[in-house]
Scaffold this active site. Structure first.
Site, PDB file in Angstrom:
ATOM      1  N   CYS A 135      40.625  33.549  44.679  1.00 32.77           N
ATOM      2  CA  CYS A 135      40.654  32.185  44.141  1.00 32.77           C
ATOM      3  C   CYS A 135      41.734  31.367  44.836  1.00 32.77           C
ATOM      4  O   CYS A 135      42.921  31.477  44.512  1.00 32.77           O
ATOM      5  CB  CYS A 135      40.906  32.248  42.636  1.00 32.77           C
ATOM      6  SG  CYS A 135      41.097  30.622  41.905  1.00 32.77           S
ATOM      7  N   CYS A 138      43.650  29.012  42.542  1.00 36.30           N
ATOM      8  CA  CYS A 138      44.687  29.641  41.714  1.00 36.30           C
ATOM      9  C   CYS A 138      45.905  30.030  42.545  1.00 36.30           C
ATOM     10  O   CYS A 138      47.033  29.869  42.097  1.00 36.30           O
ATOM     11  CB  CYS A 138      44.163  30.915  41.047  1.00 36.30           C
ATOM     12  SG  CYS A 138      42.478  30.824  40.459  1.00 36.30           S
ATOM     13  N   ASP A 139      45.695  30.586  43.736  1.00 31.78           N
ATOM     14  CA  ASP A 139      46.792  31.238  44.463  1.00 31.78           C
ATOM     15  C   ASP A 139      47.208  30.538  45.757  1.00 31.78           C
ATOM     16  O   ASP A 139      48.197  30.943  46.377  1.00 31.78           O
ATOM     17  CB  ASP A 139      46.391  32.690  44.803  1.00 31.78           C
ATOM     18  CG  ASP A 139      46.085  33.492  43.543  1.00 31.78           C
ATOM     19  OD1 ASP A 139      46.715  33.213  42.512  1.00 31.78           O
ATOM     20  OD2 ASP A 139      45.217  34.385  43.598  1.00 31.78           O
TER      21      ASP A 139
END
Ligand code: NAP
Length: 308
Positions: A135, A138-139
């Site tokens: 992701c 997200c990261d």
């Protein structure tokens, strides 16, 4: 979660589940939506949704899903968090086990969606969360001013590669063929970006690192068979998705890839049980088609209830 009988239990809180919940609660059917972790499904990891009508200029995935949820709750949709472990057919009643507790329903709509597929190469599992990620939204921000790579050539890989250019010094797109699967508009944006380099005919064969994280990936040229190493701290995997239908594999008909088989009206092989969105076998997996499915499944559940 009540012990009494629900008219409809919806499993999964993505676009398909929330649309089904909007329709059934507006139709005043007693509905419970059960979500395992975070409401909103895969859209929660999408930075900008540009192809869902009604939002010129695009809308952030999480913002869109907050609107979906608020809209359902206007009509009194009951939402509970828990993991559905099994489903059984007792004729006019279906019984679900949610975190070990029984929940009874007259109809069930499965909208559990899909999850990222893994590369299945050595080092991938060990380095997940320490350089290997599924992701970018997200990261991605953890990888500032360092080179990263994304494996895959579809829409997700293209969107995530573009997103990663905000942080990374360079973004390699590792694709196993010499042509991308992503839509033309995204391809053009990739080709035009000076931080993006596409490694054609290339696959990842190993992720290498130590306790502090990923250090390099071993690549293989799919034409010549040659192998080489690329120093990297971040590897994002975007090679498609796999359906989340394991928990009903014993009781419903699935295709060879694990997608739930339905007719055009979202009916599964178990009467009174419907499937909608990415968990269902279908050609196009988009927010718009998940929403369409959710509406169809809800109306079909309503018709089924009328017939009981
Ligand atoms: P996808 O379209 O299935 O693409 C997967 C990509 O990964 C393909 O390029 C495929 O290569 C590659 N791949 C698959 N298995 C691999 C392996 N083992 N090793 C290396 N590469 C591998 O998946 P997606 O991009 O996640 O998209 C899923 C669905 O969501 C699609 O229908 C897509 O259109 C949709 N989506 C839409 C949007 C949007 O409209 N904005 C955004 C995201 C996703 P090949 O090309 O060689 O098969």
């Amino acid at each position: 979660m009540s012990q009494s009988l629900y008219d409809v239990v919806i499993i999964g809180g993505g676009p398909a589940g929330l649309t089904a919940g909007l329709y059934t609660s507006r139709a005043q059917l007693r509905t419970l939506l059960v979500e395992r972790m975070i409401m909103g499904g895969q859209v929660m990891t999408t930075t900008k949704v540009e192809n869902y009508p009604g939002f010129p200029g695009g809308i952030d995935g999480p913002d869109l899903m907050v609107r979906f949820q608020e809209h359902c709750q206007e009509f009194g949709l009951e939402i509970e968090y828990g993991e559905v472990e099994s489903l059984s057919d007792r004729g006019r009643e279906k019984v679900l086990t949610v975190d070990g507790k029984e929940v009874r329903a007259r109809t069930v709509i499965i909208t559990t969606g899909a999850e990222p597929r893994k590369l299945g190469v050595p080092g991938e599992t060990e380095l997940t969360g320490r350089g290997v990620s599924y992701c970018a939204t997200c990261d991605g921000a953890f990888f500032r001013e360092v080179p990263v790579a994304i494996a895959g050539g579809g829409d997700t890989a293209a969107e995530e590669a573009l997103f990663l250019t905000r942080f990374a010094s360079k973004v390699y797109v590792i694709h196993r063929r010499n042509e991308l699967r992503a839509t033309k508009i995204l391809q053009e944006r990739l080709f035009a970006h000076d931080k993006i380099e596409i490694l054609w005919n290339t696959t990842v064969v190993r992720a290498e690192g130590n306790a502090s994280g990923l250090q390099a990936v071993e690549l293989k040229d799919t034409v010549s068979g040659e192998k080489r190493c690329l120093d990297l701290q971040g590897l994002f995997v975007a090679i498609g998705v796999t359906p989340k239908a394991h928990f009903i594999a014993e009781v419903l008909d699935l295709d060879e890839d694990g997608y739930i088989l339905t007719d055009a009206e979202c009916r599964t092989s178990m009467p009174g049980v419907f499937a909608a969105g990415d968990v269902r076998k279908k050609i196009l997996k988009q927010i718009a088609t998940a929403v369409g499915d959710g509406a169809v499944a809800a109306i079909m559940a309503e018709k089924y209830l009328e017939g009981l």
